[in-house]
Scaffold this motif. Structure first.
Motif, short mmCIF file in Angstrom:
data_model
loop_
_atom_site.label_atom_id
_atom_site.label_comp_id
_atom_site.label_asym_id
_atom_site.label_seq_id
_atom_site.Cartn_x
_atom_site.Cartn_y
_atom_site.Cartn_z
N LYS A 180 0.83 -1.23 0.26
CA LYS A 180 -0.04 0.00 0.01
C LYS A 180 0.63 1.19 -0.19
O LYS A 180 0.56 2.14 -0.71
CB LYS A 180 -1.05 -0.03 1.23
CG LYS A 180 -2.16 -1.11 1.17
CD LYS A 180 -3.02 -0.88 2.22
CE LYS A 180 -3.00 -1.46 3.28
NZ LYS A 180 -3.96 -1.67 4.40
N ASN A 211 2.20 1.58 -3.46
CA ASN A 211 1.17 1.87 -4.30
C ASN A 211 1.06 3.42 -4.50
O ASN A 211 0.97 4.18 -5.52
CB ASN A 211 -0.02 1.31 -4.04
CG ASN A 211 -1.12 1.54 -5.01
OD1 ASN A 211 -1.13 1.31 -6.21
ND2 ASN A 211 -2.07 2.13 -4.36
N LEU A 269 -7.06 -3.85 -4.13
CA LEU A 269 -7.03 -2.22 -3.23
C LEU A 269 -8.47 -1.39 -3.45
O LEU A 269 -8.70 -1.01 -4.31
CB LEU A 269 -5.70 -1.61 -3.36
CG LEU A 269 -5.47 -0.41 -2.27
CD1 LEU A 269 -5.58 -0.91 -0.86
CD2 LEU A 269 -4.26 0.46 -2.85
N PRO A 329 -9.33 2.17 -2.65
CA PRO A 329 -8.80 3.33 -2.12
C PRO A 329 -9.63 4.07 -1.02
O PRO A 329 -9.05 4.57 -0.06
CB PRO A 329 -8.43 4.22 -3.28
CG PRO A 329 -8.82 3.16 -4.58
CD PRO A 329 -9.80 1.93 -4.09
N GLY A 358 -8.69 2.00 2.12
CA GLY A 358 -7.43 1.75 2.01
C GLY A 358 -7.03 0.31 2.34
O GLY A 358 -6.08 -0.01 3.14
N GLU A 359 -7.90 -0.79 2.12
CA GLU A 359 -7.60 -2.25 2.35
C GLU A 359 -7.90 -2.78 1.16
O GLU A 359 -8.48 -2.48 -0.03
CB GLU A 359 -8.68 -2.56 2.97
CG GLU A 359 -8.95 -2.04 4.59
CD GLU A 359 -7.76 -2.62 5.36
OE1 GLU A 359 -7.48 -1.95 6.64
OE2 GLU A 359 -6.96 -3.44 4.92
#
Ligand code: P6P
Length: 342
Positions: free
Chosen positions: A40, A43, A188, A190, A193-194
């Motif tokens: 994450k 990313n 993901l 957004p 955020g998982e």
């Protein structure tokens, strides 16, 4: 009426797996969550690579002799740090570093696993906004717990992998990983955020009609490989449908497509580079594990990738990987000599 489908996050999924296997210690689940966290963070930087001064070469050259881009260095550090600060990893080896790193603290020395990774594969595509990825491979260490991990922990045959996976930073960001229990894909979200379970129990279709290879090297491939590629081009609509050629030049994206849609990806040896370009330990082995768990096949043109005994962290091997029936078709043409004429 909307369907109240509970979408599992990566954390929830790994914890659910833990509940299903009460004898598990939770170290692998914890390690996978650590990798998801690092992904994450990577990313975020990949998504704004064009906007911040993170593009361009970091001015150094890695062991592969390739210009290292700042994002490579950032990604490498993110994965190394998150694993070093976790409780499950005794050490790492990376495409970006000449040698492995043994984590020299009491908790890490007691950890069960070692991890190998290519932190940002396809980094040459960063500047032109083509999908890139991270590839990782997890082994149970063979050295004694409580001591520093050793090179033997990393030079294991791919068949010993406990888990393997990749992240693809593309139109969406995904994390796909395999254990012996199956292959699962997480996308993901957004907004929270998982990573959320979007591709449960991925199966590699036995048939496909997409072949993926760098045609620019055609005249440097072995005759059998040339014949197979020509056969792919002859496929017509009357039987079995036409084959399509797709080649992104980013292994994670090309193999991900083959896994999801069916197909074959090839990076063969050439007359000037008989072992091809791709690295056994942190590119070919992880993908071979994932694709085999999903029902596909992966060889170096002679033997199963997972059966190769590595003798160097950065050794290269030719790679043929994908749908089992396409791989069988290839094997009808490709009976390589033991050594390529150089
Ligand atoms: P070529 C990217 O640099 C990479 O390592 C893989 O991701 C990709 O499949 C391959 O190289 C592409 O190599 O020689 O076809 O440009």
């Amino acid at each position: 009426m909307s369907i109240n489908r509970k979408i599992l996050t990566l954390d929830e999924f790994t914890i659910q797996q833990l509940r299903n296997f009460p004898h598990a210690t939770g170290e692998l689940s914890s390690l996978l969550r650590d990798l998801g966290l690092a992904a994450k963070r990577v990313n975020v930087e990949v998504n704004k690579a064009g906007l911040v001064d993170i593009l361009g070469d970091a001015g150094t050259v890695n062991i592969q002799g390739e210009d290292v881009k700042k994002l490579d260095v950032f990604a490498n550090n993110q994965f190394m740090k998150v694993l070093q600060h976790g409780v499950s990893c005794a050490g790492i080896a990376s495409e970006e570093m000449d040698d492995f790193v043994a984590f020299d603290d009491e908790i890490s020395k007691k950890a069960k696993y070692v991890v190998m990774f290519d932190p940002l594969d396809g980094s040459g595509n960063i500047d032109v906004n083509i999908s890139i990825g991270t590839i990782f491979s997890v082994y149970r260490r063979v050295s004694e717990r409580g001591t520093l991990c050793t090179k033997e922990d990393f030079l294991q045959s791919g068949i010993n992998q406990v888990a393997a996976g990749y992240m693809v930073y593309g139109s969406s960001t995904m994390m796909v990983y395999a254990t012996r229990r199956g292959v699962n894909g997480f996308t993901l979200d957004p907004s929270i955020g998982e990573f959320c379970l979007s591709h449960p129990d991925i199966q590699c279709l036995p048939d496909g009609n997409i072949y993926s290879v760098n045609h620019g090297n055609f005249f440097r491939y072995e005759k059998g490989v040339q014949e197979y590629i020509t056969e792919c081009q002859k496929k017509d609509k009357s039987n079995g449908g036409p084959y399509t050629q797709r080649y992104i030049g980013s292994m994670v994206a090309d193999v991900h497509r083959s896994l999801i849609k069916g197909g074959i990806f090839m990076y063969p040896g050439t007359t000037d580079k008989p072992n091809g370009k791709l690295r056994l330990c942190y590119e070919c082995n992880p993908f071979a594990f994932i694709v085999e768990v999903a029902g596909g096949k992966a060889t170096n043109g002679m033997i199963r990738i997972l059966d190769i005994q590595p003798n160097d962290l950065h050794q290269r091997v030719p790679l043929f990987i994908g749908s089992s029936n396409m791989m069988k078709e290839l094997e009808e043409f490709h009976k390589p000599q033991k050594e390529l004429a150089v």
